[in-house]
Design a protein around this motif. Sequence first.
Motif, PDB file in Angstrom:
ATOM      1  N   ARG A 184       0.841  -1.212   0.000  1.00 21.17           N
ATOM      2  CA  ARG A 184       0.000   0.000   0.000  1.00 21.17           C
ATOM      3  C   ARG A 184       0.871   1.254   0.000  1.00 21.17           C
ATOM      4  N   GLU A 185       1.863   1.290   0.900  1.00 20.09           N
ATOM      5  CA  GLU A 185       2.724   2.481   0.992  1.00 20.09           C
ATOM      6  C   GLU A 185       3.553   2.653  -0.280  1.00 20.09           C
ATOM      7  N   ALA A 186       3.970   1.547  -0.895  1.00 19.83           N
ATOM      8  CA  ALA A 186       4.752   1.629  -2.136  1.00 19.83           C
ATOM      9  C   ALA A 186       3.906   2.192  -3.275  1.00 19.83           C
ATOM     10  N   LEU A 187       2.677   1.744  -3.400  1.00 15.09           N
ATOM     11  CA  LEU A 187       1.776   2.276  -4.435  1.00 15.09           C
ATOM     12  C   LEU A 187       1.525   3.766  -4.200  1.00 15.09           C
ATOM     13  N   ASP A 188       1.267   4.122  -2.943  1.00 19.88           N
ATOM     14  CA  ASP A 188       1.018   5.526  -2.609  1.00 19.88           C
ATOM     15  C   ASP A 188       2.252   6.386  -2.888  1.00 19.88           C
ATOM     16  N   ALA A 189       3.433   5.847  -2.566  1.00 24.91           N
ATOM     17  CA  ALA A 189       4.687   6.588  -2.781  1.00 24.91           C
ATOM     18  C   ALA A 189       4.929   6.818  -4.271  1.00 24.91           C
ATOM     19  N   ALA A 190       4.728   5.772  -5.081  1.00 24.24           N
ATOM     20  CA  ALA A 190       4.934   5.888  -6.527  1.00 24.24           C
ATOM     21  C   ALA A 190       3.997   6.944  -7.114  1.00 24.24           C
ATOM     22  N   ARG A 191       2.738   6.929  -6.674  1.00 22.99           N
ATOM     23  CA  ARG A 191       1.759   7.903  -7.182  1.00 22.99           C
ATOM     24  C   ARG A 191       2.098   9.322  -6.731  1.00 22.99           C
ATOM     25  N   ALA A 192       2.521   9.436  -5.457  1.00 18.01           N
ATOM     26  CA  ALA A 192       2.876  10.767  -4.937  1.00 18.01           C
ATOM     27  C   ALA A 192       4.097  11.325  -5.660  1.00 18.01           C
ATOM     28  N   TRP A 193       5.078  10.466  -5.941  1.00 15.33           N
ATOM     29  CA  TRP A 193       6.276  10.923  -6.655  1.00 15.33           C
ATOM     30  C   TRP A 193       5.904  11.367  -8.078  1.00 15.33           C
ATOM     31  N   ALA A 194       5.073  10.564  -8.746  1.00 11.36           N
ATOM     32  CA  ALA A 194       4.668  10.896 -10.119  1.00 11.36           C
ATOM     33  C   ALA A 194       3.890  12.212 -10.158  1.00 11.36           C
ATOM     34  N   ARG A 195       3.054  12.437  -9.141  1.00 13.61           N
ATOM     35  CA  ARG A 195       2.271  13.684  -9.065  1.00 13.61           C
ATOM     36  C   ARG A 195       3.203  14.874  -8.862  1.00 13.61           C
ATOM     37  N   ALA A 196       4.175  14.721  -7.950  1.00 11.38           N
ATOM     38  CA  ALA A 196       5.134  15.812  -7.703  1.00 11.38           C
ATOM     39  C   ALA A 196       5.931  16.118  -8.971  1.00 11.38           C
ATOM     40  N   GLU A 197       6.317  15.068  -9.678  1.00 14.88           N
ATOM     41  CA  GLU A 197       7.076  15.214 -10.934  1.00 14.88           C
ATOM     42  C   GLU A 197       6.260  15.984 -11.968  1.00 14.88           C
ATOM     43  N   GLU A 198       5.000  15.641 -12.057  1.00 10.38           N
ATOM     44  CA  GLU A 198       4.095  16.294 -13.019  1.00 10.38           C
ATOM     45  C   GLU A 198       3.929  17.777 -12.706  1.00 10.38           C
ATOM     46  N   LEU A 199       3.876  18.092 -11.412  1.00 12.99           N
ATOM     47  CA  LEU A 199       3.642  19.479 -10.989  1.00 12.99           C
ATOM     48  C   LEU A 199       4.942  20.270 -10.848  1.00 12.99           C
ATOM     49  N   GLY A 200       6.077  19.576 -11.069  1.00 16.94           N
ATOM     50  CA  GLY A 200       7.364  20.257 -10.928  1.00 16.94           C
ATOM     51  C   GLY A 200       7.728  20.530  -9.483  1.00 16.94           C
ATOM     52  N   GLU A 201       7.193  19.749  -8.566  1.00 15.41           N
ATOM     53  CA  GLU A 201       7.471  19.940  -7.140  1.00 15.41           C
ATOM     54  C   GLU A 201       8.553  18.971  -6.672  1.00 15.41           C
ATOM     55  N   THR A 202       9.158  19.280  -5.528  1.00 14.71           N
ATOM     56  CA  THR A 202      10.161  18.382  -4.951  1.00 14.71           C
ATOM     57  C   THR A 202       9.448  17.231  -4.244  1.00 14.71           C
ATOM     58  N   PRO A 203       9.756  15.983  -4.615  1.00 17.42           N
ATOM     59  CA  PRO A 203       9.085  14.857  -3.949  1.00 17.42           C
ATOM     60  C   PRO A 203       9.544  14.726  -2.501  1.00 17.42           C
TER      61      PRO A 203
END
Length: 384
Positions: free
Chosen positions: A357-376
């Motif tokens: 669960r945490e790995a899926l959430d982490a991957a999604r959060a990183w991808a979202r930060a990448e998309e928005l140009g934010e620091t993961p």
Amino acid sequence: MGGKNLLMVGAGLSGAVIGRHLAELGHKVTVIDARDHIGGNCHTERDGDTGVMVHVYGPHIFHTDDEEVWEYVNRFERFMPYKNRVKTTVGGHVYSLPINLHTINQFYGRAMRPDEAKAFIEEQADTSIDDPQTFEEQALRFVGPDLYEAFFKGYTQKQWGCSPTELPASILKRLPVRFNYDDNYFAHRFQGMPENGYTAMIGRILDHEGIRVELGRKVTRAEAAAYDHVFYSGPLDGWFDYELGRLGYRTLDFERFTHDGDYQGTAVMNYGEVGVPYTRITEHKHFSPWESHEGSVLYREFSRECGPDDIPYYPIRLVDEKEMLSAYVDRAKTERGVSFVGRLGTYRYLDMDVTIREALDAARAWARAEELGETPPVFFVAPL
């Protein structure tokens, strides 16, 4: 946007799940593990002589209420029905765990109904303990001295290497008694075992054209710096070369032996008495009840303090460790281009379903930060 060059340090569940998710989004993923196999401590392999599927680093039983996680693991491996029914040998008798109505009636030589047993146990319990602070107080408050001595005290002392008076009450989170005859160790909706073992499942998760796996070598900080982002699932203190000291863990030693036939008739037999040096014996063919094997592979399990060359299993997380952990977390927050994930990376005991669960959430959060140009984030889940 072009795909990033990502490094997963560790080929266990965290690295595999994050790596697969981000590879499917078009990123280039390298997974490196110091061991010569994938799967981390979940690693399974068939014994050449008996054909038994062996849980090499001790048994792992999958149980969850998380429907998405259950669907995820079944996408990569067929999960067979499996209920964990643990037995324990105490005082020359065998009882079932967790403590249930059968255990209570057998232990006290009675034939009580649920309401009678509830009232009886409440009489045994030390109701003067209002706010249990230690493991021992928690057990005495809920089950009283007899059941505590028989089923909790010795086992806990062997598992943690200290008196239950030194352990926090939180280790024994829930009421450890059932007033019915349910001896299924877990209460989760979904429970099972992967038909061909966890290593086969993790192999399929890693089987993607965007993923490259390298085994049997460690990653240096300098090498990691060459990647666009690193997901580190190794020991948090190890990333910093243990500069502030080593976080405390318990490790396990396994004394492997074989038997012709059925040795104990169950997958897990606990030994609660301090005079027996091991905590339990696991018989691995019983973890795959859909298979049939004449021979048997068993492990006697011994718990001890983890040394520098041992495999860390259980984070201790007592006062001294939490102070050191806090210092490492502060250090980690100054890092760039790395996220700490999983059991070792966040110094927390995690069941497999929570890890996924945490790995899926982490991957999604990183991808979202990448998309928005934010620091993961450095930590997707706070270790403290």
